[in-house]
Design a protein around this motif. Structure first.
Motif, PDB file in Angstrom:
ATOM      1  N   SER A  90      13.436  -5.696  -4.252  1.00  0.00           N
ATOM      2  CA  SER A  90      12.566  -4.802  -3.345  1.00  0.00           C
ATOM      3  C   SER A  90      11.421  -4.371  -3.913  1.00  0.00           C
ATOM      4  N   GLU A 105       2.833   1.321  -5.342  1.00  0.00           N
ATOM      5  CA  GLU A 105       2.414   2.365  -6.716  1.00  0.00           C
ATOM      6  C   GLU A 105       1.389   1.789  -7.658  1.00  0.00           C
ATOM      7  N   TYR A 106       0.415   1.328  -7.018  1.00  0.00           N
ATOM      8  CA  TYR A 106      -0.618   0.551  -7.747  1.00  0.00           C
ATOM      9  C   TYR A 106      -1.832   1.377  -8.056  1.00  0.00           C
ATOM     10  N   SER A 115       7.461  -1.960  -7.809  1.00  0.00           N
ATOM     11  CA  SER A 115       6.779  -0.727  -8.303  1.00  0.00           C
ATOM     12  C   SER A 115       7.075  -0.543  -9.786  1.00  0.00           C
ATOM     13  N   THR A 116       8.400  -0.772 -10.360  1.00  0.00           N
ATOM     14  CA  THR A 116       8.906  -0.455 -11.598  1.00  0.00           C
ATOM     15  C   THR A 116       7.999  -1.275 -12.672  1.00  0.00           C
ATOM     16  N   ARG A 131      19.897  -6.027 -13.252  1.00  0.00           N
ATOM     17  CA  ARG A 131      20.257  -4.901 -12.288  1.00  0.00           C
ATOM     18  C   ARG A 131      18.905  -4.687 -11.109  1.00  0.00           C
ATOM     19  N   TYR A 132      17.711  -5.550 -11.311  1.00  0.00           N
ATOM     20  CA  TYR A 132      16.793  -5.497 -10.370  1.00  0.00           C
ATOM     21  C   TYR A 132      16.999  -6.589  -9.443  1.00  0.00           C
ATOM     22  N   ASP A 133      16.593  -5.859  -8.276  1.00  0.00           N
ATOM     23  CA  ASP A 133      16.534  -6.863  -6.886  1.00  0.00           C
ATOM     24  C   ASP A 133      15.209  -7.335  -6.497  1.00  0.00           C
ATOM     25  N   PHE A 193      11.352  -1.510  -5.089  1.00  0.00           N
ATOM     26  CA  PHE A 193      11.528  -0.783  -6.193  1.00  0.00           C
ATOM     27  C   PHE A 193      11.545  -1.372  -7.362  1.00  0.00           C
ATOM     28  N   MET A 246       0.806  -1.086  -0.058  1.00  0.00           N
ATOM     29  CA  MET A 246       0.070   0.057  -0.064  1.00  0.00           C
ATOM     30  C   MET A 246       0.862   1.293  -0.122  1.00  0.00           C
ATOM     31  N   ASP A 247       1.949   1.227   0.845  1.00  0.00           N
ATOM     32  CA  ASP A 247       2.789   2.228   0.989  1.00  0.00           C
ATOM     33  C   ASP A 247       3.867   2.546  -0.543  1.00  0.00           C
ATOM     34  N   LYS A 248       4.353   1.375  -0.760  1.00  0.00           N
ATOM     35  CA  LYS A 248       5.179   1.262  -1.668  1.00  0.00           C
ATOM     36  C   LYS A 248       5.181   0.607  -3.209  1.00  0.00           C
TER      37      LYS A 248
END
Lengths: 277, 277
Positions: B257, B64-65, B262-263, B253-255, B259, B60-62
């Motif tokens: 998380s 980005e939906y 959301s991408t 390069r993506y982990d 980040f 909900m916080d991270k």
């Protein structure tokens, strides 16, 4: 400068860094998003100043700026809101003073003056570091922020208008010298001579002759702090006859939270990108 | 059902609610985003299941939906990852077991069986509540999730294929019966008879004849857990000759998380929206 974390996001890199600050006499942490365009060219810099109780992290987690910043090619810098550390003066039970509540000013009163030099930190020390460490075009800078950080963005733009091409704010404190939740802090940081407070008050700065060409302000009408702390209409009154353009948008049902900020984040990024192009 | 919070966002409403759960014998908290379209019509429901250590709140916080869910008219439901409360069994120092690590299964072993009935909760109890309390079209449901929640989404889709029109995952644990960080938990929840573990393992379910028409999986190649816990290639092998389509995308390069999540969130929302139209 120390790397705290770096994560790939939207083709760019969200980093968190710390460094020893001369201005604040403590280690300071900040976040920088570098868009994919920075691989081939220096990118414009957009400063986001956060509100009371926040660190660099709140907007990094909840602001939803990376997708469009990556598309528009904007570097987003998110500083902390105050000096930090065990040695730094604080009022631990007062969220409107001390840590998390630096108000983007240079304190003159003890014990605050020792570390609370956020104006110098944000306008001098951190820009020098950013210009040195990141692939940025410092001739193209914009600034925005939320609440206390909206106050910070507007006062800094008004005081250093040649540095910034754009300024906007989410629910800013436009007249902190008279707002419930900021006037006591200004007295502690700056002393009882209220003429010194006017240097950190967007409405007072405009009345005293400061100038910045245009502002975008978004404000939720369901914001609990609207009447006691924010009152954007005071800025609308202050700029009358001053050749300062204001786009003030009031939004039914929106509150003071990051749900509000993230909703209008895209509009602000586009506002800045157009002026930083 | 109790309202914990409701905030306007992107023209819709992000809510957090709690209710006493019969399945889990404790109060459970969940988040629901209702898009603006729900004012005039029942909207399809997309379930997001979170990973280890998370609650309803992380995505909900991270995640980005909201921006695109509001555009596409999707209701997004984000349940918790385990039962909660002082009375609930836990291994406080083990993040792969107990609270925050329910693995979306119905435990059969004590003390876990008392509260850890997450499969029943997610597939029966919470859908009934959502169908009753929100303006939703329960004939159009999709499911996705991250890591342990990707496992949850894929196993639930495979076990209840008639309910869901779409399934996707970010960095899912595709074979928890053999993964370092899940096999010990399956033994504690389900006992030493490993045949029972196969009911909660996407690869094993497919090998044993379960079917769902197509999956989208995104996986970061810089994910620290890729080789020990996630291994999407095992699912690719499991579906060979099974008439199951897999879109597996590996990202340099993506982990692990948010980040990363959301991408690629927009891509997943569009994947589901197309199949829920």
């Amino acid at each position: 400068m120390k790397i705290i974390s770096q994560n790939t996001a939207f083709g760019g890199m969200q980093g968190v860094y710390s460094h020893p600050s001369d201005a604040c006499k403590c280690d300071m942490t900040f976040a920088v998003f570098v868009p994919p365009q920075a691989v081939s060219q220096p990118c414009p810099v957009l400063w986001y100043l956060s509100g009371l109780t926040c660190t660099h992290q709140n907007v990094m987690d909840k602001g939803e700026y990376r997708r469009l910043a990556a598309e528009l090619g904007l570097v987003i810098v998110c500083p902390d809101t105050s000096p930090r550390g065990d040695e730094v003066a604080d009022e631990a039970t007062n969220w409107q003073m001390g840590k998390g509540a630096g108000f983007y000013l240079d304190a003159t009163q003890q014990p605050w003056a020792e570390n609370y030099q956020m104006y110098t930190y944000i306008t001098q020390e951190l820009p020098a570091l950013i210009g040195e460490q990141f692939r940025v075009d410092m001739s193209r800078q914009g600034i925005f922020g939320h609440s206390m950080g909206g106050h910070g963005a507007m006062t800094i733009a008004l005081k250093t208008p040649d540095r910034f091409k754009s300024c906007s704010a989410f629910a800013p404190i436009v007249e902190p010298t008279t707002a419930d939740w900021s006037a006591p802090a200004l007295e502690k940081y700056l002393g009882s001579d209220q003429s010194t407070w006017r240097l950190y008050d967007a409405c007072a700065l405009v009345k005293d002759g400061a100038h910045f060409p245009e502002f975008l302000i978004d404000q939720g009408k369901a914001d609990n702090f609207l009447d006691s702390g924010l009152r954007p209409w005071l800025f609308e009154q202050a700029i009358e006859g001053k050749d300062i353009a204001l786009t003030l948008r009031l939004h039914e049902r929106y509150d003071h939270s990051y749900f509000f900020i993230s909703t209008f984040m895209d509009d602000h990024l586009r506002w800045h990108a157009e002026r930083l192009a």
